[in-house]
Design an enzyme around this catalytic site. Structure first.
Site, PDB file in Angstrom:
ATOM      1  N   ALA A 251      18.828 -33.331  12.061  1.00  0.00           N
ATOM      2  CA  ALA A 251      18.498 -34.739  12.338  1.00  0.00           C
ATOM      3  C   ALA A 251      17.943 -34.957  13.743  1.00  0.00           C
ATOM      4  CB  ALA A 251      19.735 -35.602  12.136  1.00  0.00           C
ATOM      5  N   ALA A 252      17.489 -33.906  14.386  1.00  0.00           N
ATOM      6  CA  ALA A 252      17.064 -34.033  15.782  1.00  0.00           C
ATOM      7  C   ALA A 252      15.960 -35.076  15.965  1.00  0.00           C
ATOM      8  CB  ALA A 252      16.608 -32.681  16.311  1.00  0.00           C
ATOM      9  N   GLY A 253      14.964 -35.063  15.063  1.00  0.00           N
ATOM     10  CA  GLY A 253      13.878 -36.037  15.174  1.00  0.00           C
ATOM     11  C   GLY A 253      14.349 -37.459  14.955  1.00  0.00           C
ATOM     12  N   ASP A 254      15.294 -37.638  14.029  1.00  0.00           N
ATOM     13  CA  ASP A 254      15.845 -38.966  13.763  1.00  0.00           C
ATOM     14  C   ASP A 254      16.624 -39.482  14.962  1.00  0.00           C
ATOM     15  OD1 ASP A 254      14.811 -38.752  11.201  1.00  0.00           O
ATOM     16  OD2 ASP A 254      16.678 -37.928  10.394  1.00  0.00           O
TER      17      ASP A 254
END
Length: 309
Positions: A251-254
């Site tokens: 979920a890094a981009g989120d």
């Protein structure tokens, strides 16, 4: 504090951790299985709320146990779910995720009730936009629904932040791109949107100009462990990220986007918002899961303060 409206997919992540992701036709055995609330829209809403934002969510869920669990998880993190539509006989979205020992992942996704929200229903629920200042939206729902939400947001003079994931196969209409204030594709999505193949920093900067030329005012291209490229004071700039021990990048981009929107809602500058978002994402990849990996506002502020000393 500006108010944030989030839209996009919300689903349950069924995650298996293994030494490696299986090849086609291969079985890899692991006893490491966990469930996490997820979905790019759900992740971004929780991230924005945990990182200091005033957030509400609009989508459609079913009447299954996963839908109820997702509702309660969002509420527990401070996201308002008062306007969500629940449809009888439908299920929540499901993502089946495999994560290898380097933290890289492979995902299969079925949208469930997320896909059943129509543009007509959205127009009948324009009241959910009232009092909101920022629309944060992802493309894990039908493109026409995304475009209609952006139109409504702009009718109400809101700032629009778009995560074009997954990037649509058809070109996003310029009428829509010109209404998006911030767009954050990764290198794959940027290539789909622009036709520019990204294999180094210079090609990423070329894609940045291409995104700008098709109407996006403030493009931000994420390049994984290399950082992001964006325009700072009108110039294309690489903003590198710190090195950390990566456990799970799911979920890094989120979390980056949730942190960025929360920072902007507090009135921080673009540069400050990027810095805050990168720190939040860097902390998250050292932990397992999607929403479970999101740091708190205090954690990020303390980490930034420590780095400045």
């Amino acid at each position: 504090m500006k108010k944030i409206l989030c839209m996009g997919s919300i689903n349950m992540d069924l995650v298996m951790y293994a030494n490696r992701i299986p090849s086609p036709g291969e079985t890899v055995v692991t006893d490491n299985f966990q469930t996490f609330p997820g979905g790019k829209g759900g992740n971004q809403a929780v991230a924005a709320a945990k990182l200091g934002g005033n957030v509400k969510y609009f989508t459609k869920l079913g009447d299954d146990s996963f839908s109820q669990q997702l509702k309660h998880e969002q509420i527990s993190h401070g996201v308002c779910m008062d306007d969500v539509i629940y449809e009888k006989g439908k299920t929540a979205g499901i993502a089946m995720i495999m994560v290898d020992d380097r933290g890289q992942n492979s995902i299969l996704f079925t949208p469930g009730a997320n896909a059943d929200l129509s543009t007509a229903e959205l127009r009948n629920h324009t009241f959910v936009f009232e009092g909101c200042d920022i629309l944060q939206i992802t493309m894990e729902i039908h493109p026409n629904l995304v475009y209609e939400a952006i139109r409504i947001a702009k009718e109400k003079e809101m700032t629009v932040v778009l995560d074009p994931a997954p990037a649509p196969s058809n070109m996003i209409p310029q009428e829509i791109t010109q209404q998006v204030d911030y767009v954050k594709p990764n290198e794959t999505e940027a290539e789909i949107l622009t036709g520019v193949h990204i294999n180094d920093i210079e090609s990423a900067k070329k894609a940045l100009f291409a995104l700008n030329s098709i109407g996006f005012k403030h493009p931000i291209i994420s390049l994984g462990e290399s950082g992001i490229v964006t325009f700072i004071d009108g110039k294309p700039v690489l903003q590198e990220v710190e090195e950390v021990s990566v456990v799970d990048t799911t979920a890094a981009g989120d979390i980056f986007l949730g942190g960025f929107v929360a920072a902007m809602a507090r009135g921080e500058t673009f540069k400050e918002g990027i810095r805050f978002a990168q720190k939040a994402a860097a902390i998250s990849v050292t932990r397992k899961g999607a929403q479970s990996s999101i740091p708190s506002l205090i954690e990020v502020e303390q980490a930034l303060s420590s780095k400045n000393k």
